[in-house]
Design a protein around this motif. Structure first.
Motif, PDB file in Angstrom:
ATOM      1  N   GLU A   1       3.704  77.737  55.646  1.00 39.01           N
ATOM      2  CA  GLU A   1       4.913  78.405  55.159  1.00 39.01           C
ATOM      3  C   GLU A   1       5.368  77.701  53.883  1.00 39.01           C
ATOM      4  O   GLU A   1       6.265  76.857  53.890  1.00 39.01           O
ATOM      5  N   ILE A   2       4.758  78.090  52.765  1.00 36.62           N
ATOM      6  CA  ILE A   2       4.946  77.382  51.500  1.00 36.62           C
ATOM      7  C   ILE A   2       6.389  77.427  51.038  1.00 36.62           C
ATOM      8  O   ILE A   2       6.930  76.450  50.521  1.00 36.62           O
ATOM      9  N   PHE A   3       7.043  78.578  51.196  1.00 35.39           N
ATOM     10  CA  PHE A   3       8.409  78.737  50.708  1.00 35.39           C
ATOM     11  C   PHE A   3       9.457  78.600  51.811  1.00 35.39           C
ATOM     12  O   PHE A   3      10.616  78.973  51.618  1.00 35.39           O
ATOM     13  N   GLY A   4       9.076  78.078  52.951  1.00 34.16           N
ATOM     14  CA  GLY A   4      10.023  77.935  54.053  1.00 34.16           C
ATOM     15  C   GLY A   4       9.786  78.988  55.114  1.00 34.16           C
ATOM     16  O   GLY A   4       8.834  79.775  55.043  1.00 34.16           O
ATOM     17  N   HIS A   5      10.662  79.023  56.092  1.00 29.68           N
ATOM     18  CA  HIS A   5      10.451  79.909  57.244  1.00 29.68           C
ATOM     19  C   HIS A   5      11.742  80.632  57.634  1.00 29.68           C
ATOM     20  O   HIS A   5      12.798  80.016  57.761  1.00 29.68           O
ATOM     21  N   GLY A   6      11.626  81.956  57.783  1.00 28.79           N
ATOM     22  CA  GLY A   6      12.696  82.738  58.395  1.00 28.79           C
ATOM     23  C   GLY A   6      13.961  82.920  57.587  1.00 28.79           C
ATOM     24  O   GLY A   6      14.965  83.402  58.108  1.00 28.79           O
ATOM     25  N   GLY A   7      13.926  82.565  56.298  1.00 28.21           N
ATOM     26  CA  GLY A   7      15.145  82.659  55.504  1.00 28.21           C
ATOM     27  C   GLY A   7      15.654  84.079  55.363  1.00 28.21           C
ATOM     28  O   GLY A   7      16.862  84.336  55.444  1.00 28.21           O
ATOM     29  N   GLY A   8      14.731  85.036  55.138  1.00 23.17           N
ATOM     30  CA  GLY A   8      15.133  86.431  54.996  1.00 23.17           C
ATOM     31  C   GLY A   8      15.732  86.989  56.267  1.00 23.17           C
ATOM     32  O   GLY A   8      16.721  87.729  56.231  1.00 23.17           O
ATOM     33  N   LYS A   9      15.143  86.619  57.404  1.00 21.34           N
ATOM     34  CA  LYS A   9      15.660  87.100  58.683  1.00 21.34           C
ATOM     35  C   LYS A   9      17.045  86.518  58.960  1.00 21.34           C
ATOM     36  O   LYS A   9      17.950  87.218  59.437  1.00 21.34           O
ATOM     37  N   ASP A  10      17.210  85.238  58.661  1.00 22.82           N
ATOM     38  CA  ASP A  10      18.519  84.604  58.850  1.00 22.82           C
ATOM     39  C   ASP A  10      19.573  85.238  57.952  1.00 22.82           C
ATOM     40  O   ASP A  10      20.717  85.444  58.350  1.00 22.82           O
ATOM     41  N   MET A  11      19.178  85.549  56.721  1.00 25.09           N
ATOM     42  CA  MET A  11      20.097  86.196  55.789  1.00 25.09           C
ATOM     43  C   MET A  11      20.519  87.567  56.298  1.00 25.09           C
ATOM     44  O   MET A  11      21.687  87.960  56.188  1.00 25.09           O
ATOM     45  N   ALA A  12      19.584  88.304  56.871  1.00 23.41           N
ATOM     46  CA  ALA A  12      19.898  89.622  57.426  1.00 23.41           C
ATOM     47  C   ALA A  12      20.901  89.495  58.572  1.00 23.41           C
ATOM     48  O   ALA A  12      21.848  90.287  58.677  1.00 23.41           O
TER      49      ALA A  12
END
Length: 359
Positions: A281-292
């Motif tokens: 996970e080069i750019f991190g994990h789950g950020g988009g889902k957390d933002m949603a």
């Protein structure tokens, strides 16, 4: 088994959830007709969004739900009819039912690649689709679509005909200027150019127009919210914290101008090594889902960081067009169905009054 009636069948279908809308088939108004002929139950579904690649799966879900309630014989038919949906109060664009803005808070998150593959995925589901490149300073869709050397033809009415590419109607400032020429324009010129690209193009029977927005929250975005009838917006981000901060700004901007957020796409979510299969996970994990979750909007899906996705658009054959049976295409199609399905829950446009001529 209890006596089969239309009311009984409707009650069963009210518990069948469509994964693309998150709603049951009854409350989302997708039941066109129910009839019972002896022991045979006939159900006609009329979806308000395109889902050609999902029909068989949905049919199986309905048949299973009926079977569990003692229905031994059923005949399920599924079709789609795409309506126009309400916008932020701007007059409708001739020839276009729905406009969906694909935006990001910053550049480099794969927004344009997502936009063109989303457009192609909607087309593969059975819709008539157009794509407008609204990035006046850095147009990329002509190259991504493989038509950078083409120019729009003039119509009989003196307007432009959209350039056809992979079955999409397309328009971009990139069709009108040399690819290497910089657009050294101030804001008013940019907004005027965007309006002309939209309104001086003769769009034909478009169910969904995808607008590939420039990054940020500047003049183009303001013009879009004030003068263009937008049905909804999709936010593209990566899981990286800095991208999420900017994406949140873009989301907030659309909310302030009363354009519904249809959901968030997390791009470059994970990279799988083509040599050893190691996932990172080069750019991190789950950020988009957390933002949603934090924004109380829909998480539409995650896309991988994959070499082929980049090289396909560089070659002018986006992944959905180049390899319609690939796993990546399945991902884009799933996201496209969710975008259209969520939009289908919005209020429909009542349309404009006809012009009345008294002689």
């Amino acid at each position: 088994m209890t006596t089969l009636t239309e009311d009984k069948i409707q009650s069963i279908l009210s518990n069948v959830i469509d994964e693309n809308t998150g709603k049951d088939l009854v409350s989302s108004d997708n039941i066109k007709n129910i009839s019972v002929d002896d022991e045979i139950v006939n159900v006609e579904l009329l979806l308000k969004y395109p889902a050609a690649n999902f029909h068989e799966e949905l049919k199986g879900v309905v048949e299973e739900a009926l079977s569990k309630e003692g229905v031994n014989y059923s005949n399920i038919s599924i079709n789609s009819k795409i309506p126009s949906h309400e916008t932020q109060g701007v007059e409708a664009l001739p020839g276009v039912k729905n406009i969906i803005a694909v935006a990001s808070g910053k550049g480099g998150v794969g927004k344009s690649t997502t936009a063109v593959n989303l457009a192609l995925a909607l087309k593969s589901e059975g819709a008539n689709v157009a794509i407008l490149d609204a990035d006046i300073y850095g147009p990329s869709q002509p190259r991504m679509l493989g038509v950078k050397d083409l120019r729009p033809q003039e119509s009989e009415g003196g307007n432009m005909k959209p350039v056809m590419a992979h079955g999409l109607q397309s328009m971009s400032i990139g069709f009108l200027v040399d690819e290497a020429s910089p657009m050294v324009w101030r804001g008013p010129m940019v907004t005027q150019a965007l309006e002309q690209l939209l309104k001086n193009t003769e769009w034909e029977d478009v169910d969904y127009m995808i607008i590939d927005m420039p990054p940020g929250t500047g003049d183009t975005q303001l013009t879009l919210s004030q003068k263009i009838p937008v049905s909804g917006a999709v936010i593209v981000t990566t899981p990286q914290d800095i991208a999420l901060i900017d994406a949140q700004k873009g989301l907030a901007m659309f909310e302030k101008v009363n354009i519904p957020i249809l959901g968030i796409v997390e791009n470059m979510s994970i990279h799988i090594c083509s040599k050893c299969g190691h996932a990172e996970e080069i750019f991190g994990h789950g950020g988009g889902k957390d933002m949603a979750v934090d924004s109380k909007t829909n998480f539409l899906g995650a896309l991988p960081l994959q070499l082929d996705i980049r090289t396909d658009v560089d070659e002018g054959t986006p992944s959905v067009a180049k390899d319609p049976d690939s796993q990546v295409t399945d991902m884009y199609q799933e996201i496209a169905r969710k975008v259209a399905g969520i939009l289908s829950l919005k209020n429909e446009s009542v349309g404009a009054f006809p012009k009345i001529t008294i002689e």
